[in-house]
Motif scaffolding. Sequence first.
Motif, PDB file in Angstrom:
ATOM      1  N   SER A 139       0.869  -1.180   0.000  1.00 21.27           N
ATOM      2  CA  SER A 139       0.000   0.000   0.000  1.00 21.27           C
ATOM      3  C   SER A 139       0.902   1.224   0.000  1.00 21.27           C
ATOM      4  CB  SER A 139      -0.929   0.016   1.218  1.00 21.27           C
ATOM      5  OG  SER A 139      -0.198   0.081   2.422  1.00 21.27           O
ATOM      6  N   SER A 186       1.150   5.778  -0.473  1.00 21.29           N
ATOM      7  CA  SER A 186       0.449   7.052  -0.371  1.00 21.29           C
ATOM      8  C   SER A 186       1.386   8.172  -0.791  1.00 21.29           C
ATOM      9  CB  SER A 186      -0.050   7.291   1.060  1.00 21.29           C
ATOM     10  OG  SER A 186       1.029   7.314   1.984  1.00 21.29           O
ATOM     11  N   SER A 211      -3.122   1.971 -11.304  1.00 19.98           N
ATOM     12  CA  SER A 211      -4.113   2.087 -10.242  1.00 19.98           C
ATOM     13  C   SER A 211      -5.361   2.806 -10.734  1.00 19.98           C
ATOM     14  CB  SER A 211      -3.524   2.858  -9.058  1.00 19.98           C
ATOM     15  OG  SER A 211      -3.474   4.247  -9.358  1.00 19.98           O
ATOM     16  N   ALA A 235      -3.917   7.845  -1.837  1.00 22.24           N
ATOM     17  CA  ALA A 235      -3.422   6.609  -1.228  1.00 22.24           C
ATOM     18  C   ALA A 235      -4.026   5.438  -1.986  1.00 22.24           C
ATOM     19  CB  ALA A 235      -3.786   6.546   0.252  1.00 22.24           C
ATOM     20  N   TRP A 236      -3.202   4.433  -2.218  1.00 22.50           N
ATOM     21  CA  TRP A 236      -3.653   3.248  -2.953  1.00 22.50           C
ATOM     22  C   TRP A 236      -3.329   1.997  -2.147  1.00 22.50           C
ATOM     23  CZ3 TRP A 236      -0.778   7.078  -5.494  1.00 22.50           C
ATOM     24  CH2 TRP A 236      -1.494   7.841  -6.434  1.00 22.50           C
ATOM     25  N   ASN A 237      -4.354   1.231  -1.835  1.00 20.38           N
ATOM     26  CA  ASN A 237      -4.160  -0.060  -1.178  1.00 20.38           C
ATOM     27  C   ASN A 237      -4.111  -1.130  -2.266  1.00 20.38           C
ATOM     28  OD1 ASN A 237      -3.959  -2.149   0.639  1.00 20.38           O
ATOM     29  ND2 ASN A 237      -6.146  -2.184   1.112  1.00 20.38           N
ATOM     30  N   ILE A 238      -2.935  -1.414  -2.750  1.00 16.98           N
ATOM     31  CA  ILE A 238      -2.770  -2.307  -3.895  1.00 16.98           C
ATOM     32  C   ILE A 238      -3.054  -3.752  -3.515  1.00 16.98           C
ATOM     33  CG2 ILE A 238      -1.111  -3.140  -5.613  1.00 16.98           C
ATOM     34  CD1 ILE A 238       0.233  -0.373  -5.394  1.00 16.98           C
ATOM     35  N   GLY A 239      -2.770  -4.103  -2.263  1.00 17.98           N
ATOM     36  CA  GLY A 239      -3.013  -5.471  -1.815  1.00 17.98           C
ATOM     37  C   GLY A 239      -1.892  -6.403  -2.212  1.00 17.98           C
ATOM     38  N   LYS A 242       3.119   0.049   3.334  1.00 16.77           N
ATOM     39  CA  LYS A 242       3.285  -1.381   3.541  1.00 16.77           C
ATOM     40  C   LYS A 242       3.956  -1.962   2.310  1.00 16.77           C
ATOM     41  CE  LYS A 242       0.120  -3.962   5.475  1.00 16.77           C
ATOM     42  NZ  LYS A 242      -1.135  -4.733   5.716  1.00 16.77           N
TER      43      LYS A 242
END
Length: 239
Positions: free
Chosen positions: A18, A20, A65, A75-79, A146
């Motif tokens: 993740s 940002s 994204s 912010a991107w929670n790519i996983g 992360k």
Amino acid sequence: VIVKTESVKESNQAVVMSVSCSGLKSKKKNLKLSSTNHPYLLIKRCRDYSTSDSDYTTSLKVFSSEVIHNTLSPAWNIGEFPLADLCNSDLDIPMIFEIWSFQENGDDRIYGRVRCTTRELAETEGQGYDVIKKQGNAFGTLTFDKFQLVQRPTMVDYLRSGWIISLSVAIDFTASNGEISESSSLHYIDPANPMKMTAYEQAINQVGNILEPYDSDKQFPVFGFGAKARFMGRSDVSH
């Protein structure tokens, strides 16, 4: 036409990621005085270990994204991202992370880039990197909130650890399959070639041949649903 290929290095590792941004420099408003700050993230993989400006155009895009509208702090929670897809399982191949601003006219504008390796990111989780444009000026900060390498066991790993595979089959007999007398039906039996397998039989045969050697007892329960079990004297649909 130029076709470029590369050998894919398989891996059962993945990256949980993740990211940002903060401090992005605002793009000027267009003539309609509407916001032009609609950031999205591109991830690219360089094709070799050398460093040059051409990397930005010759690198391979591996992720794009969603666009986040009207913000300078996206912010991107790519996983979870398979390591083979991200960096071709090479922790030291240079990666390029680009922050762009979506424009309705198709002329997207770049905020800047971050260049680093997967190994560096895994070792510096939570660290911010300057978003650099070609001129060398920082246009914000990209933080990898992360970035963790995780191991995903393969089927062989499960079997080696004592897990047991049991193959069972469920067949859909509902009307959505079509009339069995029609060639478009998945249950159609060709009267000219009655030994030819139906679409369901082909699927069961192909999957079963792969899983059968791993089945613990070599017994394969078969279930059906959505049929009228006339052979049992029933005219209602059985689920």
